[in-house]
Scaffold this motif. Structure first.
Motif, mmCIF file in Angstrom:
data_model
loop_
_atom_site.group_PDB
_atom_site.id
_atom_site.type_symbol
_atom_site.label_atom_id
_atom_site.label_comp_id
_atom_site.label_asym_id
_atom_site.label_seq_id
_atom_site.Cartn_x
_atom_site.Cartn_y
_atom_site.Cartn_z
ATOM 1 N N PRO A 273 7.100 -4.151 2.345
ATOM 2 C CA PRO A 273 6.374 -3.663 0.941
ATOM 3 C C PRO A 273 6.575 -4.347 -0.161
ATOM 4 N N ASP A 274 7.723 -5.500 -0.489
ATOM 5 C CA ASP A 274 7.892 -6.112 -1.679
ATOM 6 C C ASP A 274 6.793 -7.220 -1.371
ATOM 7 N N ASP A 275 6.451 -7.778 -0.151
ATOM 8 C CA ASP A 275 5.300 -8.704 -0.092
ATOM 9 C C ASP A 275 3.902 -8.247 -0.235
ATOM 10 N N ILE A 276 3.803 -6.963 -0.443
ATOM 11 C CA ILE A 276 2.193 -6.719 -0.540
ATOM 12 C C ILE A 276 1.617 -6.636 -1.943
ATOM 13 N N HIS A 277 0.607 -7.439 -2.187
ATOM 14 C CA HIS A 277 -0.043 -7.390 -3.574
ATOM 15 C C HIS A 277 -0.850 -6.512 -3.874
ATOM 16 N N LEU A 278 -1.504 -5.713 -3.009
ATOM 17 C CA LEU A 278 -2.417 -4.642 -3.131
ATOM 18 C C LEU A 278 -2.632 -3.738 -2.154
ATOM 19 N N ALA A 309 3.900 6.126 -14.486
ATOM 20 C CA ALA A 309 4.266 6.019 -15.903
ATOM 21 C C ALA A 309 4.379 4.688 -16.469
ATOM 22 N N GLU A 310 4.863 3.934 -15.653
ATOM 23 C CA GLU A 310 4.980 2.323 -15.930
ATOM 24 C C GLU A 310 3.592 1.407 -15.755
ATOM 25 N N GLY A 311 2.567 2.301 -15.044
ATOM 26 C CA GLY A 311 1.342 1.510 -14.960
ATOM 27 C C GLY A 311 1.285 0.409 -13.704
ATOM 28 N N ALA A 312 2.392 0.568 -13.000
ATOM 29 C CA ALA A 312 2.657 -0.221 -11.820
ATOM 30 C C ALA A 312 1.573 -0.330 -10.648
ATOM 31 N N THR A 313 0.862 1.019 -10.591
ATOM 32 C CA THR A 313 -0.104 0.962 -9.449
ATOM 33 C C THR A 313 -1.579 0.878 -10.129
ATOM 34 N N ALA A 314 -1.705 0.392 -11.349
ATOM 35 C CA ALA A 314 -3.167 0.210 -12.027
ATOM 36 C C ALA A 314 -3.248 -1.413 -11.798
ATOM 37 N N LEU A 315 -4.679 -1.800 -11.862
ATOM 38 C CA LEU A 315 -4.984 -3.165 -12.128
ATOM 39 C C LEU A 315 -4.083 -3.549 -13.052
ATOM 40 N N GLY A 316 -3.456 -5.018 -12.871
ATOM 41 C CA GLY A 316 -2.661 -5.358 -13.674
ATOM 42 C C GLY A 316 -1.188 -5.112 -13.548
ATOM 43 N N ARG A 318 2.171 -4.040 -11.049
ATOM 44 C CA ARG A 318 3.133 -4.732 -10.064
ATOM 45 C C ARG A 318 2.406 -4.633 -8.604
ATOM 46 N N ILE A 319 2.114 -3.264 -8.207
ATOM 47 C CA ILE A 319 1.495 -3.083 -7.107
ATOM 48 C C ILE A 319 -0.068 -2.246 -7.100
ATOM 49 N N ALA A 361 -3.765 -12.647 -5.372
ATOM 50 C CA ALA A 361 -3.732 -11.527 -4.128
ATOM 51 C C ALA A 361 -3.705 -12.588 -2.920
ATOM 52 N N ARG A 362 -2.791 -12.025 -1.920
ATOM 53 C CA ARG A 362 -2.932 -13.087 -0.689
ATOM 54 C C ARG A 362 -2.277 -11.940 0.533
ATOM 55 N N THR A 363 -1.990 -10.815 0.259
ATOM 56 C CA THR A 363 -1.709 -9.755 1.231
ATOM 57 C C THR A 363 -2.245 -8.275 0.786
ATOM 58 N N ALA A 364 -2.359 -7.702 1.803
ATOM 59 C CA ALA A 364 -2.793 -6.254 1.239
ATOM 60 C C ALA A 364 -2.437 -5.352 2.530
ATOM 61 N N LEU A 365 -2.511 -3.984 2.227
ATOM 62 C CA LEU A 365 -2.191 -2.973 2.911
ATOM 63 C C LEU A 365 -3.312 -1.895 2.835
ATOM 64 N N ALA A 366 -3.790 -1.533 3.974
ATOM 65 C CA ALA A 366 -4.857 -0.333 4.200
ATOM 66 C C ALA A 366 -4.268 0.872 5.023
ATOM 67 N N HIS A 367 -4.247 2.061 4.551
ATOM 68 C CA HIS A 367 -3.569 3.273 5.106
ATOM 69 C C HIS A 367 -4.342 4.461 5.087
ATOM 70 N N LEU A 368 -4.614 5.154 6.391
ATOM 71 C CA LEU A 368 -5.315 6.559 6.221
ATOM 72 C C LEU A 368 -4.530 7.480 7.378
ATOM 73 N N VAL A 369 -4.731 8.654 6.887
ATOM 74 C CA VAL A 369 -4.381 9.556 7.863
ATOM 75 C C VAL A 369 -5.555 10.558 8.350
ATOM 76 N N GLY A 370 -5.562 10.856 9.583
ATOM 77 C CA GLY A 370 -6.636 11.558 10.086
ATOM 78 C C GLY A 370 -6.273 13.030 10.667
ATOM 79 N N GLY A 371 -6.996 13.966 10.400
ATOM 80 C CA GLY A 371 -6.668 15.527 10.702
ATOM 81 C C GLY A 371 -6.317 15.364 12.220
#
Length: 383
Positions: A273-278, A309-316, A318-319, A361-371
């Motif tokens: 996870p620490d290696d993921i940029h978005l 609260a830290e804004g870490a998951t918004a554009l700009g 940390r993640i 950005a050089r690394t990314a993760l895509a995640h989905l769940v399905g019923g």
């Protein structure tokens, strides 16, 4: 995965298309992806078509819109995860050497399915968009979170507002507000199921998206001046029984399902996870995204609220999560949703995402769940 890369990606903006069919939308997305790859359908060795519409033979019909070349066509259906699973199958077809070039294409007309055919209640931002997902279930999950960790509705609203504002920067997003969406505005929208309001819920959409995959050498040869985007892991799992197994319903499965799927993907790619940029995750309801911060390993249990609260998951931050608006703003037609995620990943890792570009950005993760329940996680790197 060592020998597969993205050759092209394209999509149709998600929204409402009452006068167009699913195969019609698929054709436009497919042509856009073929154009991006610089090829025609004759160059594609195999196709995987994902859709959830309860109609048979639509996958082959959609491919006929692109041409008749004799290529094998496989239908994929895994609920909300359909598009990302189609991507996985195409990637593994190339990685295995069975195909040099493979297509993953998804489409759906959710406005014509189930409650989507009924009139929505309310207007404007209070419109419920004929919600087809089990809102009461997700609301109970949100309430449990509030009980266990003291999470407030304001936190869920902050996630939703973030995604609406990300969507405003994405030309393929359904919801593109003309002003900065605030927490107060989200909380003031019509209640769907306590504590989830209409603006915390994804819309019912139509749309299509397509990704072309090819061997790494093929992509380097055809696009020597383009930054190479490679899937380095793609994992699919269903839930695993253990003594004391808790069944959380057919929607998302137990938390261990996402944890296990992500863990296998990290191990396969040799990154964490620490290696993921978005990251892009399943956020049909705002509280889901909060849960997946933790289940995907970006913070310990109960600490997702701090990231918000830290804004870490918004554009700009940390993640950044769901940089194109996610399901909440970009939309969620089911079949193409996962491929729209890959489209965003490709834009970001090529450095072509414009005002929503994640710096470096050089690394990314895509995640989905399905019923059902199933979970799929794909990891990407740019070379």
């Amino acid at each position: 995965m060592d020998n597969v890369a993205v050759a092209g990606a394209g999509m149709v903006r998600f929204g409402r298309y009452p006068d167009r069919s699913g195969p019609d939308l698929a054709r436009d997305a497919g042509l856009a992806a073929l154009h991006d790859a610089g090829i025609t359908l004759a160059d594609v060795d195999e196709a995987f078509v994902g859709y959830v519409e309860p109609k048979s033979m639509l996958g082959v019909k959609a491919m006929k819109e692109l041409g008749l070349t004799g290529l094998p066509v496989t239908h994929i259906e895994n609920a909300s995860a359909t598009g990302l699973v189609a991507f996985r199958e195409a990637a593994w077809a190339v990685e295995s050497g069975r195909a040099e070039v493979a297509m993953a294409i998804g489409f759906d007309k959710m406005t014509e399915m189930g409650r989507g055919s009924a009139s929505s209640r309310g207007t404007g931002r209070d419109q419920l968009d004929a919600t087809i997902l089990p809102a009461a279930y997700f609301a109970l999950w949100a309430q449990r979170r509030m009980h266990d960790y003291g999470t407030t509705p304001e936190t869920f609203a902050a996630i939703a507002a973030k995604n609406w504002n990300h969507g405003a920067l994405c030309p393929w997003s359904d919801r593109q507000p003309d002003h900065i969406v605030t927490v107060e505005e989200v909380l003031a929208s019509q209640m769907v199921s306590e504590p989830l309001t209409a603006m915390m819920v994804c819309p019912v959409d139509d749309g299509a998206a397509c990704v072309i995959l090819a061997s790494t050498e093929w992509v380097k040869r055809h696009h020597p001046d383009r930054r190479l985007v490679r899937p380095v892991a793609s994992v699919l799992r269903s839930e695993t029984y253990e003594p004391g197994h808790t069944f959380l319903g057919p929607v998302v499965g137990p938390s261990t399902m996402t944890q296990d799927t992500a863990g296998l993907a990290y191990d396969e790619a040799g990154i964490g996870p620490d290696d993921i940029h978005l990251a892009l995750c399943h956020d049909a309801f705002a509280n889901e995204e909060l849960e997946y911060y933790e289940l995907l390993g970006f913070c310990p249990d109960g600490e997702g609220d701090k990231l918000v609260a830290e804004g870490a998951t918004a554009l700009g931050g940390r993640i950044p999560f769901n940089t194109d608006g996610g399901l909440i703003a970009r939309g969620h037609p089911a079949g193409p949703t996962g491929l729209a995620m890959v489209h965003e990943v490709v834009q970001q890792l090529r450095g072509e995402a414009g005002p929503r570009q994640v710096d470096g950005a050089r690394t990314a993760l895509a995640h989905l769940v399905g019923g059902g329940s199933i979970c799929t996680v794909s990891l990407f790197q740019a070379d």
